[in-house]
Design a protein around this motif. Structure first.
Motif, short mmCIF file in Angstrom:
data_model
loop_
_atom_site.label_atom_id
_atom_site.label_comp_id
_atom_site.label_asym_id
_atom_site.label_seq_id
_atom_site.Cartn_x
_atom_site.Cartn_y
_atom_site.Cartn_z
N PRO A 71 -17.25 -3.26 15.19
CA PRO A 71 -15.44 -4.09 14.20
C PRO A 71 -15.15 -2.57 14.58
CG PRO A 71 -17.16 -4.05 12.84
CD PRO A 71 -17.75 -3.60 14.14
N LEU A 72 -14.16 -2.57 14.30
CA LEU A 72 -12.67 -1.60 13.72
C LEU A 72 -11.39 -1.89 12.86
CD1 LEU A 72 -11.74 1.29 14.59
CD2 LEU A 72 -10.28 0.69 16.98
N GLY A 73 -12.13 -3.06 12.56
CA GLY A 73 -10.97 -3.75 12.14
C GLY A 73 -9.18 -3.08 12.20
N ALA A 74 -8.80 -4.29 12.52
CA ALA A 74 -7.55 -4.84 13.19
C ALA A 74 -5.98 -4.76 12.26
CB ALA A 74 -6.56 -5.56 14.50
N GLU A 75 -5.41 -4.06 11.72
CA GLU A 75 -4.04 -3.69 10.44
C GLU A 75 -3.44 -4.47 10.85
OE1 GLU A 75 -4.85 -0.16 8.18
OE2 GLU A 75 -6.89 0.44 7.72
N ARG A 80 3.10 -10.93 1.37
CA ARG A 80 2.44 -11.81 0.71
C ARG A 80 3.07 -12.41 -0.93
NH1 ARG A 80 -3.86 -11.62 -2.21
NH2 ARG A 80 -4.05 -13.28 -2.30
N GLY A 81 3.37 -13.38 -0.48
CA GLY A 81 3.92 -13.06 -2.38
C GLY A 81 4.76 -12.29 -2.66
N ASP A 82 4.74 -11.46 -3.36
CA ASP A 82 6.09 -10.39 -3.76
C ASP A 82 6.13 -9.28 -3.16
OD1 ASP A 82 4.02 -10.48 -5.76
OD2 ASP A 82 5.01 -10.34 -7.92
N LEU A 83 4.66 -9.37 -2.79
CA LEU A 83 4.49 -7.67 -2.38
C LEU A 83 4.72 -7.69 -0.56
CD1 LEU A 83 0.19 -8.10 -3.13
CD2 LEU A 83 1.96 -6.82 -4.80
N GLU A 84 5.68 -7.06 -0.87
CA GLU A 84 6.37 -6.67 0.42
C GLU A 84 5.45 -5.54 1.60
OE1 GLU A 84 9.57 -7.37 2.02
OE2 GLU A 84 9.76 -8.75 0.46
N ASN A 85 5.26 -5.65 2.86
CA ASN A 85 4.56 -5.10 3.40
C ASN A 85 3.27 -4.39 3.00
OD1 ASN A 85 7.30 -4.79 5.27
ND2 ASN A 85 8.19 -2.81 3.99
N THR A 86 2.41 -5.07 2.60
CA THR A 86 0.96 -4.61 2.35
C THR A 86 0.12 -5.08 3.19
OG1 THR A 86 -0.78 -5.80 1.33
CG2 THR A 86 0.85 -7.26 1.78
N VAL A 87 -0.90 -4.25 4.17
CA VAL A 87 -1.76 -4.19 4.36
C VAL A 87 -2.52 -5.47 4.49
CG1 VAL A 87 -3.22 -2.61 6.38
CG2 VAL A 87 -1.01 -1.91 4.92
N LEU A 88 -2.54 -5.81 5.73
CA LEU A 88 -3.59 -6.97 6.02
C LEU A 88 -4.67 -6.60 6.91
CD1 LEU A 88 -4.86 -10.01 5.97
CD2 LEU A 88 -3.78 -10.92 7.26
N ILE A 89 -5.60 -6.69 6.47
CA ILE A 89 -7.60 -6.13 7.43
C ILE A 89 -7.65 -7.40 8.35
CG2 ILE A 89 -9.10 -4.69 7.58
CD1 ILE A 89 -8.13 -3.16 5.29
N TYR A 90 -8.20 -7.57 9.50
CA TYR A 90 -8.96 -8.36 10.34
C TYR A 90 -9.99 -8.13 10.86
CZ TYR A 90 -11.16 -11.79 13.41
OH TYR A 90 -11.81 -12.59 14.16
N ASN A 91 -11.23 -7.71 10.57
CA ASN A 91 -12.44 -7.17 10.81
C ASN A 91 -13.16 -8.43 11.17
OD1 ASN A 91 -13.83 -5.00 10.52
ND2 ASN A 91 -15.48 -6.13 10.31
N ASP A 92 -14.25 -8.62 12.83
CA ASP A 92 -14.94 -9.18 13.20
C ASP A 92 -16.20 -8.10 14.07
OD1 ASP A 92 -13.43 -8.99 15.56
OD2 ASP A 92 -13.23 -11.17 15.65
#
Length: 146
Positions: A71-75, A80-92
């Motif tokens: 896992p490196l965690g793609a970002e 998300r709602g009223d959060l503009e340009n928030t970072v989502l981390i996907y990991n596997d």
């Protein structure tokens, strides 16, 4: 950008140490280290940081391999709602095996499959982590080298 120091004392060993720079990630610097050991023409042990593998080639055309993707965690930047340009981390993490067949000196095909573990999604600025069930993967590829 990635910078490596590579030391090859002989035809069997290659040692690697370095640093990867990923400017869009929270942790921008990642260490990279490992070795590749090729005791003969049939076996290759690639024990490197993010993509270790072991391959066995009974002949020049066929290779059987096991492979792990750590896992490196793609970002990704998302809204998300009223959060503009928030970072989502996907990991596997993936663990599997497969075969590669070299059709000729320019083309090869691969088939592999295995399991996907430790999957989750997390927003960088929110203490919420969403775990997902373990699953499987299958991959088919055709590689052409010119």
């Amino acid at each position: 950008a990635t910078t490596f120091l590579i030391y090859k004392p002989d035809d069997k060993w290659v040692f690697i140490a370095g640093l990867a720079f990923l400017p869009d990630y929270k942790d921008q610097f990642f260490p990279a280290a490992g070795f590749v050991y090729k005791p003969n023409e049939k076996w290759i042990f690639n024990i490197t940081t993010d993509d270790p593998s072991i391959a066995y080639s009974p002949n020049e055309k066929l290779t059987i391999f096991t492979q792990m993707e750590l896992p490196l965690g793609a970002e990704y930047e998302v809204t998300r709602g009223d959060l503009e340009n928030t970072v989502l981390i996907y990991n596997d993490m993936r663990l599997g095996c497969g075969i590669n067949y070299k059709i000729n000196k320019f083309m090869s095909v691969s088939v592999s499959g295995g399991g996907v573990f430790d999957r989750y999604i997390k927003y960088r600025k929110v203490d919420e982590k969403i775990s997902m069930e373990n699953g499987g993967f299958a991959k088919f590829s055709v590689d052409i080298e010119i």
